[in-house]
Design a protein around this motif. Structure first.
Motif, PDB file in Angstrom:
ATOM      1  N   ILE A  46      42.206  41.123  39.155  1.00  0.00           N
ATOM      2  CA  ILE A  46      42.780  40.656  37.983  1.00  0.00           C
ATOM      3  C   ILE A  46      43.208  39.264  38.322  1.00  0.00           C
ATOM      4  O   ILE A  46      43.432  38.871  39.627  1.00  0.00           O
ATOM      5  N   SER A  47      43.233  38.443  37.200  1.00  0.00           N
ATOM      6  CA  SER A  47      43.766  37.005  37.215  1.00  0.00           C
ATOM      7  C   SER A  47      44.413  37.195  35.819  1.00  0.00           C
ATOM      8  O   SER A  47      44.216  37.578  35.058  1.00  0.00           O
TER       9      SER A  47
ATOM     10  N   SER B 233      52.689  53.770  37.161  1.00  0.00           N
ATOM     11  CA  SER B 233      51.626  54.835  37.546  1.00  0.00           C
ATOM     12  C   SER B 233      50.379  54.002  37.355  1.00  0.00           C
ATOM     13  O   SER B 233      49.872  53.445  36.219  1.00  0.00           O
ATOM     14  N   ARG B 234      49.366  54.105  38.266  1.00  0.00           N
ATOM     15  CA  ARG B 234      48.126  53.593  38.437  1.00  0.00           C
ATOM     16  C   ARG B 234      47.237  54.349  37.463  1.00  0.00           C
ATOM     17  O   ARG B 234      46.423  53.701  36.765  1.00  0.00           O
ATOM     18  N   VAL B 235      47.341  55.447  37.482  1.00  0.00           N
ATOM     19  CA  VAL B 235      46.700  56.480  36.466  1.00  0.00           C
ATOM     20  C   VAL B 235      46.785  56.002  35.108  1.00  0.00           C
ATOM     21  O   VAL B 235      45.968  55.669  34.324  1.00  0.00           O
TER      22      VAL B 235
ATOM     23  N   SER C 224      49.234  46.665  37.753  1.00  0.00           N
ATOM     24  CA  SER C 224      49.268  47.898  38.401  1.00  0.00           C
ATOM     25  C   SER C 224      48.110  48.611  38.229  1.00  0.00           C
ATOM     26  O   SER C 224      47.909  49.731  39.135  1.00  0.00           O
ATOM     27  N   ALA C 225      47.316  48.492  37.252  1.00  0.00           N
ATOM     28  CA  ALA C 225      45.955  48.823  37.319  1.00  0.00           C
ATOM     29  C   ALA C 225      44.982  48.265  38.114  1.00  0.00           C
ATOM     30  O   ALA C 225      43.920  48.989  38.419  1.00  0.00           O
TER      31      ALA C 225
ATOM     32  N   TYR D 175      36.833  43.511  36.230  1.00  0.00           N
ATOM     33  CA  TYR D 175      37.593  42.305  36.292  1.00  0.00           C
ATOM     34  C   TYR D 175      38.674  42.322  35.129  1.00  0.00           C
ATOM     35  O   TYR D 175      37.835  41.957  34.148  1.00  0.00           O
ATOM     36  N   LEU D 176      39.664  41.945  35.401  1.00  0.00           N
ATOM     37  CA  LEU D 176      40.845  41.823  34.269  1.00  0.00           C
ATOM     38  C   LEU D 176      41.158  40.419  34.131  1.00  0.00           C
ATOM     39  O   LEU D 176      41.621  39.675  35.090  1.00  0.00           O
ATOM     40  N   ILE D 177      40.954  39.866  32.968  1.00  0.00           N
ATOM     41  CA  ILE D 177      41.358  38.464  32.571  1.00  0.00           C
ATOM     42  C   ILE D 177      42.567  38.529  31.650  1.00  0.00           C
ATOM     43  O   ILE D 177      42.354  38.847  30.577  1.00  0.00           O
ATOM     44  N   ILE D 178      43.788  37.985  32.071  1.00  0.00           N
ATOM     45  CA  ILE D 178      44.769  38.036  31.041  1.00  0.00           C
ATOM     46  C   ILE D 178      45.333  36.422  30.969  1.00  0.00           C
ATOM     47  O   ILE D 178      45.286  36.017  31.853  1.00  0.00           O
TER      48      ILE D 178
END
Length: 418
Positions: A227-228, A209-211, A302-303, A257-260
């Motif tokens: 995202i990376s 679920s995106r939400v 998924s986000a 921007y998500l950094i994992i």
């Protein structure tokens, strides 16, 4: 204990890059591939650890340098042995192949009744060392090319040893066709090289679920998200993405921007990245989520809307298929096997390396485009690990059964034909 059938291959996997508690993300792609093979064939892993006198003192200055690893452990029922071999960082790297080979002889002698084939990952030093060990123990050797062969080729003596190892191997696998072409151009025998790309676990990597995913990471329910995922090192290019964010935010002011990722064997530039983010005034837009276990990656993926990796060098980036399995298009650079994974414009865009304008333009287009996410996931599903493992198992069986090579297995998709 797995029962060994008559004439069944028993594999001894050699790789200096293999995950442990001190480096949980190191070599996950090797473990995933070979542990899946291990469901069909008995295997044991020897993961030699580089060492030199006094390196514990250097670790005081560089805490992430060669973190201590257990000398022996069991992961998912597979035994891992980690004998030390002499390796001085920055010096005498051309000695690593010999040093590794001689250092692991006692371990292989202990295991001599448990393997009939040596499977090495990376052409140097592991591949070269494995061919020496194969001669000494009288077993066939396979080498898997994974991307380090490109930078190693810049050093004449190491290149020579790498090619000597490839010549001595019974079979060579390349995770990407670009790597096969690279070593052929250096003089390797094309007839013994087969392309077998990495795969993806589409049960582990699946859209959620995106939400709920956005809620988990305190992201707005609407607005674009990049995202990376990867080690926080120069090669992976997080800083190259951060560099173009201010221009992108002019069109997408709500961009996040998500950094994992975390530190890895190549280093840790997390503090440099954080300083870059602050200097560009992006503190509210860039989120450092740290290293996450693979089973949790489906949530940040998924986000997000678009996956990006402005990498300098790759063999075969598993993370692209993992992102695609969650329905994300991929924007990346024209290096290594990247174009073999992002093989169609319906899957994403490949841009020249070192061209920030091209990267910016591709991200603008990707964030504005309406992607067929079901088709993207379908492509990932067509590259499931099961298909790769089927090829590898048949190759190993053919090698042990009279050293015959070239077992033909119908590939799943045309880009993996060797």
């Amino acid at each position: 204990m797995q029962i060994v059938k008559k004439n069944q291959p028993q594999l001894l996997v050699i790789s200096t890059l293999f995950p442990h508690e001190g480096q949980p993300s190191a070599g996950l792609f090797i473990r995933e591939r070979m542990f899946r093979v291990g469901r069909h064939l008995p295997l044991v892993v020897v993961a030699p650890t580089p060492w030199f006198p006094g390196q514990s003192f250097l670790r005081r200055l560089r805490p992430h340098f060669r973190p201590p690893a257990p000398r022996r452990e069991i992961q998912d029922g597979v035994e891992i042995y980690r004998p030390r071999f002499l390796s001085v960082p920055g010096f005498f790297k051309w000695l690593d192949g010999w040093s590794l080979a001689f250092a692991v002889v006692p371990t292989l002698w202990q295991l001599r009744h448990r393997f009939s084939l040596i499977d090495a990952h990376f052409a140097y030093p592991e591949g070269y060392a494995a061919t020496l060990l194969g001669r000494w123990f009288g077993v066939p050797v396979t080498i898997t090319l994974r991307g380090t062969e490109v930078p190693i080729a810049r050093f004449p003596f190491r290149r020579r040893l790498m090619l000597k190892g490839l010549a001595g191997a019974t079979r060579v696998f390349a995770v990407a066709a670009s790597l096969k072409c690279h070593v052929i151009g250096l003089g390797a025998d094309s007839q013994k090289i087969r392309v077998v790309g990495n795969g993806v676990d589409t049960e582990k990597f699946t859209p959620v679920s995106r939400v709920e995913a956005r809620r988990r990471f305190k992201l707005p329910s609407e607005g674009p998200v990049l995202i990376s995922v990867g080690g926080l090192v120069e090669r992976k290019g997080f800083h190259r993405v951060i560099e173009v964010l201010p221009a992108l935010r002019e069109q997408f002011p709500d961009l996040h921007y998500l950094i994992i990722g975390g530190s890895g064997p190549e280093g840790d530039m997390s503090e440099q990245l954080r300083r870059q983010v602050q200097s560009l005034g992006l503190g509210e837009s860039v989120h450092f989520l740290g290293a996450l276990p693979s089973q949790q990656l489906k949530w940040p993926l998924s986000a997000a809307d678009v996956f990006v990796l402005a990498t300098r060098n790759e063999g075969w980036a598993n993370v692209f298929l993992e992102a695609m399995a969650c329905g994300l298009p991929v924007i990346t650079t024209e290096v290594g096997g990247n174009r073999e994974v992002v093989s169609d414009i319906q899957l994403g865009t490949v841009v020249p390396f070192g061209d920030p304008k091209a990267l910016e333009a591709a991200l603008r287009e990707a964030l504005s485009h309406s992607w067929d996410r079901a088709a993207i996931r379908k492509h990932a599903c067509e590259n499931h690990w099961d298909y790769r493992v089927e090829v590898l198992v048949q190759e190993f069986e053919a090698l042990v059964d009279g050293n015959k090579i070239g077992t033909r297995v119908k590939p799943v998709s045309k880009e993996f034909r060797s």
